[in-house]
Design a protein around this motif. Sequence first.
Motif, PDB file in Angstrom:
ATOM      1  N   LEU A 115       0.829  -1.210   0.000  1.00  0.00           N
ATOM      2  CA  LEU A 115       0.000   0.000   0.000  1.00  0.00           C
ATOM      3  C   LEU A 115       0.865   1.263   0.000  1.00  0.00           C
ATOM      4  O   LEU A 115       0.557   2.234  -0.706  1.00  0.00           O
ATOM      5  CB  LEU A 115      -0.918   0.000   1.223  1.00  0.00           C
ATOM      6  N   ILE A 116       1.934   1.235   0.783  1.00  0.00           N
ATOM      7  CA  ILE A 116       2.838   2.392   0.805  1.00  0.00           C
ATOM      8  C   ILE A 116       3.482   2.575  -0.569  1.00  0.00           C
ATOM      9  O   ILE A 116       3.573   3.694  -1.080  1.00  0.00           O
ATOM     10  CB  ILE A 116       3.919   2.219   1.886  1.00  0.00           C
ATOM     11  N   GLY A 117       3.900   1.461  -1.172  1.00  0.00           N
ATOM     12  CA  GLY A 117       4.500   1.536  -2.498  1.00  0.00           C
ATOM     13  C   GLY A 117       3.528   2.082  -3.527  1.00  0.00           C
ATOM     14  O   GLY A 117       3.901   2.900  -4.388  1.00  0.00           O
ATOM     15  N   LEU A 118       2.266   1.641  -3.450  1.00  0.00           N
ATOM     16  CA  LEU A 118       1.246   2.122  -4.374  1.00  0.00           C
ATOM     17  C   LEU A 118       0.985   3.613  -4.182  1.00  0.00           C
ATOM     18  O   LEU A 118       0.850   4.368  -5.155  1.00  0.00           O
ATOM     19  CB  LEU A 118      -0.048   1.330  -4.172  1.00  0.00           C
ATOM     20  N   ALA A 119       0.921   4.032  -2.918  1.00  0.00           N
ATOM     21  CA  ALA A 119       0.676   5.444  -2.630  1.00  0.00           C
ATOM     22  C   ALA A 119       1.812   6.328  -3.150  1.00  0.00           C
ATOM     23  O   ALA A 119       1.580   7.392  -3.735  1.00  0.00           O
ATOM     24  CB  ALA A 119       0.503   5.644  -1.123  1.00  0.00           C
TER      25      ALA A 119
END
Length: 256
Positions: free
Chosen positions: A41-45
Amino acid sequence: MAPLDSSSGPIDAVAGRIPSPVLAVLTALLLAVVGLGGGSLIGLAVAQALGSAGIDLPLLASTVLSTVLLQGITFFGLSALYLRYRGFDLEYVGVRTPDLEGWIYVGAGYVLAFVTAITMIFVVVFLLGLTPAQNRAGELGQQDPRIFLVLIVLAFVLIGPGEELLFRGIIQSRLRETFSAPVGIAVATAIFAAAHAGSLSGPTSGVALTITLLFFPGLVFAITYEMTDNVVVPAIIHGLYNATLFALAYVSTVAG
């Protein structure tokens, strides 16, 4: 060091009604899922933020960033939050410079992990004729071999330390609070191997086969942690193991 007294919290009230073995496994699984899911999720954000800003990272920079976000920020951050919640310090996972015995375990563990992995690959691929899944890091390295060189460094700085801190220092230690050494090691190693499914590509049978293969070097990491009670030892072994694989992949790609 004893955990903080938080028995009045709702989480502890619910946990108190769950049998200890079930709670230990659920906690271990939750930590793995939160670590992997949170990192994704952090990578996607971050990717969306960069895209909105009109920044298109090259493949090499993107690989470094994703590693920093997952094994670096997420795995280290989750481990720190868990230790803080439980009221533990770094003594819980064992963080110290290896002594002579520790370095002997590093050397023996590296050789055993590598020999075991090569032996299993030989049996599976050459004797049984089965095809493991492709690791996405390998696919990226085929596009830009420099990625393998960067991953060699990251294996020591982030990949080995980050994964060992979470899967051995936190997850295996949590399991060992409830289970015997053989059971705790086996469950932690199974979770560690299965956690790599997201980085594999190919048919389900190939992914399952690769996860099975990853269990064996993971078992070496887990045993050395159990024997030394020092997470730095398996972190170094893991780093050496991955760095060797990346170096061989680089040579094979460039020479091929």
